[in-house]
Write a protein that holds these residues in place. Structure first.
Motif, PDB file in Angstrom:
ATOM      1  N   VAL A  46     -59.091   9.265 -20.745  1.00 27.25           N
ATOM      2  CA  VAL A  46     -59.519   7.877 -20.940  1.00 27.25           C
ATOM      3  C   VAL A  46     -60.644   7.816 -21.967  1.00 27.25           C
ATOM      4  O   VAL A  46     -60.629   6.974 -22.876  1.00 27.25           O
ATOM      5  N   ALA A  47     -61.623   8.711 -21.849  1.00 29.98           N
ATOM      6  CA  ALA A  47     -62.738   8.730 -22.810  1.00 29.98           C
ATOM      7  C   ALA A  47     -62.234   9.029 -24.217  1.00 29.98           C
ATOM      8  O   ALA A  47     -62.669   8.392 -25.196  1.00 29.98           O
ATOM      9  N   LEU A  48     -61.306   9.964 -24.351  1.00 31.00           N
ATOM     10  CA  LEU A  48     -60.745  10.302 -25.657  1.00 31.00           C
ATOM     11  C   LEU A  48     -59.997   9.103 -26.254  1.00 31.00           C
ATOM     12  O   LEU A  48     -60.153   8.788 -27.435  1.00 31.00           O
ATOM     13  N   VAL A  49     -59.205   8.436 -25.434  1.00 28.93           N
ATOM     14  CA  VAL A  49     -58.465   7.271 -25.918  1.00 28.93           C
ATOM     15  C   VAL A  49     -59.431   6.159 -26.322  1.00 28.93           C
ATOM     16  O   VAL A  49     -59.247   5.515 -27.363  1.00 28.93           O
ATOM     17  N   TRP A  50     -60.462   5.920 -25.528  1.00 33.74           N
ATOM     18  CA  TRP A  50     -61.455   4.895 -25.905  1.00 33.74           C
ATOM     19  C   TRP A  50     -62.107   5.237 -27.236  1.00 33.74           C
ATOM     20  O   TRP A  50     -62.322   4.370 -28.069  1.00 33.74           O
ATOM     21  N   TRP A  51     -62.422   6.502 -27.436  1.00 36.26           N
ATOM     22  CA  TRP A  51     -63.028   6.928 -28.708  1.00 36.26           C
ATOM     23  C   TRP A  51     -62.080   6.656 -29.870  1.00 36.26           C
ATOM     24  O   TRP A  51     -62.485   6.153 -30.914  1.00 36.26           O
ATOM     25  N   ARG A  52     -60.792   6.996 -29.697  1.00 30.84           N
ATOM     26  CA  ARG A  52     -59.789   6.747 -30.748  1.00 30.84           C
ATOM     27  C   ARG A  52     -59.598   5.253 -30.994  1.00 30.84           C
ATOM     28  O   ARG A  52     -59.432   4.822 -32.132  1.00 30.84           O
ATOM     29  N   LEU A  53     -59.602   4.470 -29.916  1.00 27.51           N
ATOM     30  CA  LEU A  53     -59.487   3.020 -30.073  1.00 27.51           C
ATOM     31  C   LEU A  53     -60.658   2.471 -30.886  1.00 27.51           C
ATOM     32  O   LEU A  53     -60.471   1.645 -31.782  1.00 27.51           O
ATOM     33  N   TRP A  54     -61.856   2.918 -30.573  1.00 27.44           N
ATOM     34  CA  TRP A  54     -63.049   2.462 -31.289  1.00 27.44           C
ATOM     35  C   TRP A  54     -62.965   2.847 -32.767  1.00 27.44           C
ATOM     36  O   TRP A  54     -63.278   2.047 -33.645  1.00 27.44           O
ATOM     37  N   ALA A  55     -62.519   4.064 -33.038  1.00 27.88           N
ATOM     38  CA  ALA A  55     -62.390   4.523 -34.420  1.00 27.88           C
ATOM     39  C   ALA A  55     -61.367   3.671 -35.178  1.00 27.88           C
ATOM     40  O   ALA A  55     -61.596   3.302 -36.340  1.00 27.88           O
ATOM     41  N   ARG A  56     -60.249   3.354 -34.545  1.00 28.64           N
ATOM     42  CA  ARG A  56     -59.224   2.528 -35.199  1.00 28.64           C
ATOM     43  C   ARG A  56     -59.727   1.108 -35.426  1.00 28.64           C
ATOM     44  O   ARG A  56     -59.409   0.486 -36.434  1.00 28.64           O
ATOM     45  N   LEU A  57     -60.512   0.583 -34.483  1.00 29.63           N
ATOM     46  CA  LEU A  57     -61.087  -0.754 -34.665  1.00 29.63           C
ATOM     47  C   LEU A  57     -62.060  -0.757 -35.827  1.00 29.63           C
ATOM     48  O   LEU A  57     -62.028  -1.657 -36.680  1.00 29.63           O
ATOM     49  N   GLN A  58     -62.908   0.251 -35.906  1.00 31.76           N
ATOM     50  CA  GLN A  58     -63.909   0.332 -36.974  1.00 31.76           C
ATOM     51  C   GLN A  58     -63.277   0.509 -38.345  1.00 31.76           C
ATOM     52  O   GLN A  58     -63.793   0.009 -39.342  1.00 31.76           O
ATOM     53  N   SER A  59     -62.152   1.217 -38.404  1.00 30.35           N
ATOM     54  CA  SER A  59     -61.502   1.456 -39.695  1.00 30.35           C
ATOM     55  C   SER A  59     -60.623   0.283 -40.123  1.00 30.35           C
ATOM     56  O   SER A  59     -60.094   0.285 -41.231  1.00 30.35           O
TER      57      SER A  59
END
Length: 124
Positions: free
Chosen positions: A12-25
């Protein structure tokens, strides 16, 4: 806390991190981000508090919490499959339209051209 709970929370933490990165990009819109973030929040909460799934299962009339999670996961998968199918159909129609327009643009033949049946080309 069991090993599977730790693994699920790490995922879950890894997916949240990836989601945040995709939102920022800019690869993901805020609405998509919130939908996926909420889904993974629910997954994390069920992992942390497994009795919650059992309680909800009893409320909706399903025998066990794991059965409820399975049913909901299948529903979600079918919904996502439907969304992918609809998007694929829309993309196919758009691609067909673009290819058709490009093909029509390329068929501008000068009036004095003749067609070579052997080579299937126009002679100018």
């Amino acid at each position: 806390m069991s090993i599977i709970q730790i693994i699920i929370l790490l995922v879950v933490a890894l997916v949240w991190w990836r989601l945040w990165a995709r939102l920022q990009s800019g690869e993901m819109r805020m609405g998509q981000f919130l939908e996926w973030w909420t889904l993974w929040l629910v997954i994390g909460l069920v992992a942390l508090l497994p009795d919650t799934a059992s309680y909800l299962a009893r409320v909706v009339g399903v025998g066990r919490g794991s059965d409820l999670v399975t049913y909901l996961a299948l529903l979600l998968l079918f919904y996502l499959l439907f969304k992918i199918f609809v998007r694929l159909e829309r993309t196919d129609r758009q691609l067909t339209k673009v290819v058709r327009e490009l093909a029509l643009q390329d068929t501008q033949v000068p009036p004095d051209a003749s067609f070579d049946d052997k080579n299937l080309k126009f002679k100018i």
